[in-house]
Design a protein around this motif. Structure first.
Motif, PDB file in Angstrom:
ATOM      1  N   UNK A 100       3.805  14.310 -11.779  1.00  0.00           N
ATOM      2  CA  UNK A 100       3.819  14.099 -13.196  1.00  0.00           C
ATOM      3  C   UNK A 100       2.864  15.185 -13.772  1.00  0.00           C
ATOM      4  N   UNK A 101       1.709  14.773 -13.436  1.00  0.00           N
ATOM      5  CA  UNK A 101       0.389  15.485 -13.895  1.00  0.00           C
ATOM      6  C   UNK A 101       0.497  17.080 -13.427  1.00  0.00           C
ATOM      7  N   UNK A 102       0.973  17.607 -12.484  1.00  0.00           N
ATOM      8  CA  UNK A 102       1.035  18.969 -12.109  1.00  0.00           C
ATOM      9  C   UNK A 102       2.287  19.483 -12.972  1.00  0.00           C
TER      10      UNK A 102
ATOM     11  N   UNK B 221      -2.348  18.563  -6.716  1.00  0.00           N
ATOM     12  CA  UNK B 221      -2.055  18.674  -5.430  1.00  0.00           C
ATOM     13  C   UNK B 221      -3.349  18.751  -4.424  1.00  0.00           C
ATOM     14  N   UNK B 222      -4.378  19.393  -4.692  1.00  0.00           N
ATOM     15  CA  UNK B 222      -5.395  19.628  -3.794  1.00  0.00           C
ATOM     16  C   UNK B 222      -6.198  18.184  -3.698  1.00  0.00           C
ATOM     17  N   UNK B 223      -6.619  17.522  -4.997  1.00  0.00           N
ATOM     18  CA  UNK B 223      -7.128  16.098  -4.978  1.00  0.00           C
ATOM     19  C   UNK B 223      -6.462  15.107  -3.933  1.00  0.00           C
ATOM     20  N   UNK B 224      -5.002  15.214  -4.120  1.00  0.00           N
ATOM     21  CA  UNK B 224      -4.223  14.079  -3.591  1.00  0.00           C
ATOM     22  C   UNK B 224      -4.192  14.304  -2.095  1.00  0.00           C
ATOM     23  N   UNK B 225      -3.890  15.671  -1.857  1.00  0.00           N
ATOM     24  CA  UNK B 225      -4.105  16.054  -0.354  1.00  0.00           C
ATOM     25  C   UNK B 225      -5.355  15.977   0.211  1.00  0.00           C
ATOM     26  N   UNK B 226      -6.453  16.132  -0.483  1.00  0.00           N
ATOM     27  CA  UNK B 226      -7.776  16.112   0.057  1.00  0.00           C
ATOM     28  C   UNK B 226      -8.015  14.525   0.378  1.00  0.00           C
TER      29      UNK B 226
ATOM     30  N   UNK C  40       0.794  -1.333  -0.177  1.00  0.00           N
ATOM     31  CA  UNK C  40      -0.054  -0.048  -0.121  1.00  0.00           C
ATOM     32  C   UNK C  40       0.856   1.193  -0.073  1.00  0.00           C
ATOM     33  N   UNK C  41       1.937   1.122   0.608  1.00  0.00           N
ATOM     34  CA  UNK C  41       2.739   2.337   0.865  1.00  0.00           C
ATOM     35  C   UNK C  41       3.663   2.879  -0.657  1.00  0.00           C
ATOM     36  N   UNK C  42       4.001   1.637  -1.181  1.00  0.00           N
ATOM     37  CA  UNK C  42       4.748   1.621  -2.384  1.00  0.00           C
ATOM     38  C   UNK C  42       3.586   2.117  -3.452  1.00  0.00           C
ATOM     39  N   UNK C  43       2.427   1.782  -3.449  1.00  0.00           N
ATOM     40  CA  UNK C  43       1.390   2.322  -4.368  1.00  0.00           C
ATOM     41  C   UNK C  43       0.939   3.600  -4.207  1.00  0.00           C
ATOM     42  N   UNK C  44       0.978   3.833  -3.043  1.00  0.00           N
ATOM     43  CA  UNK C  44       0.720   5.484  -2.870  1.00  0.00           C
ATOM     44  C   UNK C  44       1.681   6.244  -3.259  1.00  0.00           C
ATOM     45  N   UNK C  45       2.978   5.843  -3.038  1.00  0.00           N
ATOM     46  CA  UNK C  45       3.906   6.434  -3.617  1.00  0.00           C
ATOM     47  C   UNK C  45       4.217   6.632  -5.252  1.00  0.00           C
ATOM     48  N   UNK C  46       3.787   5.522  -5.865  1.00  0.00           N
ATOM     49  CA  UNK C  46       3.377   5.644  -7.454  1.00  0.00           C
ATOM     50  C   UNK C  46       2.408   6.598  -7.498  1.00  0.00           C
ATOM     51  N   UNK C  47       1.509   6.535  -7.027  1.00  0.00           N
ATOM     52  CA  UNK C  47       0.098   7.198  -7.304  1.00  0.00           C
ATOM     53  C   UNK C  47       0.535   8.705  -7.133  1.00  0.00           C
ATOM     54  N   UNK C  48       1.342   9.080  -5.896  1.00  0.00           N
ATOM     55  CA  UNK C  48       1.835  10.474  -5.675  1.00  0.00           C
ATOM     56  C   UNK C  48       2.564  10.973  -6.787  1.00  0.00           C
TER      57      UNK C  48
ATOM     58  N   UNK D 116      -6.223  14.227 -15.859  1.00  0.00           N
ATOM     59  CA  UNK D 116      -5.222  13.973 -16.952  1.00  0.00           C
ATOM     60  C   UNK D 116      -4.877  15.325 -17.624  1.00  0.00           C
ATOM     61  N   UNK D 117      -3.610  15.766 -17.804  1.00  0.00           N
ATOM     62  CA  UNK D 117      -3.409  16.979 -18.248  1.00  0.00           C
ATOM     63  C   UNK D 117      -3.655  17.006 -19.978  1.00  0.00           C
ATOM     64  N   UNK D 118      -4.670  17.248 -20.257  1.00  0.00           N
ATOM     65  CA  UNK D 118      -5.029  17.072 -21.616  1.00  0.00           C
ATOM     66  C   UNK D 118      -4.385  18.428 -22.454  1.00  0.00           C
TER      67      UNK D 118
END
Length: 156
Positions: A81-83, A118-123, A68-76, A148-150
Motif C-alpha cells: 500500500x505504501x508503494x 520494496x527494497x526495504x522489505x526485500x533487504x 509470525x507468518x500472518x504478521x509478515x503478510x500484514x506488514x508486506x 510513510x508516503x507523505x
C-alpha cells in the motif's frame, strides 16, 4: 565337549531376542526427539539421531509460526500500500517538483521513492533470515514508520 556354533558370542545374546535385522516398527506413541542444536566446531555427531543434528548444523533457519507468518503478510501488505501511495503521491508532486527543479532530476527521485518500500522489505527479509524473529519485526516496523508516503498522506 560339543563345539558351539556361536563360540564366545553366547554371552552377548539373550535367547528369545529378535534378530538384529528385524526392523523395529514405530508406533504413534513413540516420542519424537526434540530438535537438536548444532555441535561445536570440530565435533561430529554419531549414532541414532545424528541426522537431525547434521541438518541443524546446515544452518537452515527454523520455520516461522502461524502468527509470525500472518504478521509478515500484514506488514508486506502495508509495504504494498505504501508503494501505491508513493506512486500516487509522486504523480501529484511531479508538477510541483518540475516547477522548482528540472524534470530530469525529479523523475529519478520519484522512482527511488516508489522502489524504496520494496527494497526495504526485500533487504530486511534477506538480511535477517538467520537472525531472531523479533529482529526481523523490528526492522519491518521501523520501515513502516520511515517510509510513510507523505505526499499522498498530505494530499499535495
Amino acid at each position: 565337549m560339543a563345539s558351539d556354533p556361536h563360540g564366545d558370542d553366547d554371552a552377548f545374546r539373550w535367547e528369545g531376542d529378535d534378530a538384529p535385522s528385524t526392523p523395529v516398527k514405530k508406533s504413534a506413541a513413540t516420542p519424537v526427539a526434540p530438535a537438536a542444536e548444532p555441535l561445536a566446531e570440530g565435533w561430529q555427531a554419531v549414532g541414532k539421531g545424528s541426522e537431525t543434528i547434521e541438518e541443524a548444523a546446515a544452518g537452515e533457519p527454523a520455520p516461522l509460526g502461524n502468527v509470525a507468518l500472518v504478521s509478515m503478510g500484514l506488514l508486506g501488505g502495508i509495504y504494498l500500500l505504501y508503494t501505491v501511495g508513493w506512486v500516487l503521491g509522486g504523480i501529484r508532486m511531479f508538477d510541483a517538483g518540475v516547477f522548482l527543479v528540472p524534470a530530469y532530476a525529479v523523475i529519478p527521485v520519484v522512482w527511488v521513492a516508489i522502489g524504496a518500500c520494496a527494497v526495504w522489505f526485500g533487504a530486511t527479509m534477506l538480511l535477517t533470515r538467520h537472525a531472531a524473529v523479533w529482529v526481523r519485526f523490528v526492522w519491518l516496523v521501523a520501515g513502516v514508520f520511515l517510509l510513510v508516503p507523505w505526499p499522498f498522506v498530505m494530499g499535495v
